[in-house]
Design an enzyme around this catalytic site. Structure first.
Site, PDB file in Angstrom:
ATOM      1  N   LYS A  67       0.842  -1.203   0.000  1.00  0.00           N
ATOM      2  CA  LYS A  67       0.000   0.000   0.000  1.00  0.00           C
ATOM      3  C   LYS A  67       0.876   1.251   0.000  1.00  0.00           C
ATOM      4  O   LYS A  67       0.625   2.190  -0.745  1.00  0.00           O
ATOM      5  CB  LYS A  67      -0.898   0.018   1.241  1.00  0.00           C
ATOM      6  CG  LYS A  67      -2.109  -0.880   1.146  1.00  0.00           C
ATOM      7  CD  LYS A  67      -2.771  -1.040   2.517  1.00  0.00           C
ATOM      8  CE  LYS A  67      -3.830  -2.128   2.457  1.00  0.00           C
ATOM      9  NZ  LYS A  67      -4.232  -2.631   3.768  1.00  0.00           N
ATOM     10  N   GLN A 100      -5.178  -1.498   9.628  1.00  0.00           N
ATOM     11  CA  GLN A 100      -5.113  -2.849   9.064  1.00  0.00           C
ATOM     12  C   GLN A 100      -5.777  -3.856  10.000  1.00  0.00           C
ATOM     13  O   GLN A 100      -5.506  -3.879  11.203  1.00  0.00           O
ATOM     14  CB  GLN A 100      -3.639  -3.218   8.819  1.00  0.00           C
ATOM     15  CG  GLN A 100      -3.422  -4.548   8.123  1.00  0.00           C
ATOM     16  CD  GLN A 100      -3.924  -4.571   6.682  1.00  0.00           C
ATOM     17  OE1 GLN A 100      -3.912  -3.573   5.979  1.00  0.00           O
ATOM     18  NE2 GLN A 100      -4.372  -5.729   6.245  1.00  0.00           N
ATOM     19  N   ASP A 121     -11.572   2.835   4.101  1.00  0.00           N
ATOM     20  CA  ASP A 121     -12.002   1.432   4.036  1.00  0.00           C
ATOM     21  C   ASP A 121     -13.519   1.331   3.917  1.00  0.00           C
ATOM     22  O   ASP A 121     -14.037   0.264   3.558  1.00  0.00           O
ATOM     23  CB  ASP A 121     -11.607   0.704   5.335  1.00  0.00           C
ATOM     24  CG  ASP A 121     -10.360  -0.153   5.170  1.00  0.00           C
ATOM     25  OD1 ASP A 121     -10.134  -0.658   4.061  1.00  0.00           O
ATOM     26  OD2 ASP A 121      -9.632  -0.310   6.167  1.00  0.00           O
TER      27      ASP A 121
END
Ligand code: GUN
Length: 300
Positions: A54, A98, A121
């Site tokens: 990422k 995460q 997200d």
């Protein structure tokens, strides 16, 4: 029928190029650099690989990348303090924590402590509610990537019969919602579904997101259907040598490809789209934060 292979690697590269173009315009015209912060707690090896990837791609499209790697024993209070700091940092437009988090941390509490506007997200309860009511929201990256590929292949999916296998908050549920918002007729199937084969055989679109290797055989697939395989499962592959592994999806690729009209491979299908959509969400969040026009084709 032999299926068209939907090339997610190539598609993701196109999405990243579009993001990079928009980032460059934001810089030139407004002096704004979109910033993405990724928070990793602990040392889960798979998560470390994702986070590294990422960070690299964020920089490649011209955005600012910030990584916070925290000790596995980090307290909830310390993590919440970091999120508060990132929520209030004007140079950060997207925040990703995460998952999975270590057991002692309350995942719902942590996710819902991210500012909804920075929740790239799309997991915050506000974004889930906005998506569920068809309002503008941040959309979870993997389902967004699947939707982009379906729209690209079909033009419109209105009126089509879609089956989503799997009901996770990360993929299954938001995927079903996105398909519904695009006027597909949607069934969500899961481990308790009676006669899954029969349900899948009726579908024009099959999205498999269960995490069970090759569980969908070709004879479940309606002739000409589109198959989107979200699964990434690692299997032992002694035929490739000792200790070797191979990646497979949730569908049995070879037999499904014989009947499908189009199918995503594993690897090289949905996988590369997830990070591309994360970058797309970050640029979208940055535009919204600054009251600027959003890039076209990068949102739901
Ligand atoms: N872990 C596995 N998939 C995801 C994802 O899409 N977002 C986050 N934050 N963690 C994940």
């Amino acid at each position: 029928m032999t299926a068209k292979i939907i090339d997610g690697k190539e598609f993701a590269a196109r999405v990243r190029a579009k993001v990079a173009q928009h980032v460059s315009r934001l810089k030139q015209d407004h002096g704004i650099i979109p910033g993405l912060a990724v928070v990793l707690v602990g040392e889960d090896p798979a998560s470390q690989v994702y986070v590294r990837s990422k960070g690299k791609m964020t920089v490649e499209v011209g955005m600012k990348s910030v990584e916070h790697r925290l000790d596995v024993e980090t307290s909830e209070a310390d993590l919440l303090a970091l999120l508060d700091q990132l929520n209030n940092d004007p140079e950060i437009h997207g925040i990703l924590v995460q998952l999975p988090l270590p057991k002692h941390l309350n995942e719902d509490l942590i996710i819902n402590s991210i500012s909804p506007a920075k929740d790239v997200d799309g997991f915050h309860i506000s974004n889930v509610g906005l998506l569920g009511t068809g309002q503008k929201s941040m959309v979870p990256c993997t389902p967004l990537g699947c939707l982009m590929m379906l729209r690209d292949h079909h033009g419109s999916i209105s009126g089509m019969d879609a089956v989503v296998i799997g009901r996770s908050n990360i993929v299954g549920k938001p995927m079903a919602q996105l398909l519904l918002n695009d006027s597909a007729t949607v069934t969500i199937a899961h481990s308790r579904t009676k006669d899954l084969a029969d349900v899948v055989r009726r579908a024009d679109i099959v999205v498999a997101a269960v995490g069970r290797p090759e569980m969908v055989p070709g004879d479940w697939i309606k002739e000409g259907a589109t198959v989107i395989d979200v699964g990434i499962n690692r299997l032992d592959a002694p035929e490739k040598g000792e200790g070797k592994t191979r990646l497979v999806g949730d569908v049995h690729f070879a037999s499904c490809a014989e009947r499908a009209g189009a199918i995503t491979p594993v690897p090289g299908g949905v996988g590369p789209m997830t990070i591309a959509c994360l970058l797309a969400n970050t640029v979208t969040a940055c535009c919204r934060a600054n009251g600027l026009a959003e890039p076209e084709g990068l949102t739901a």
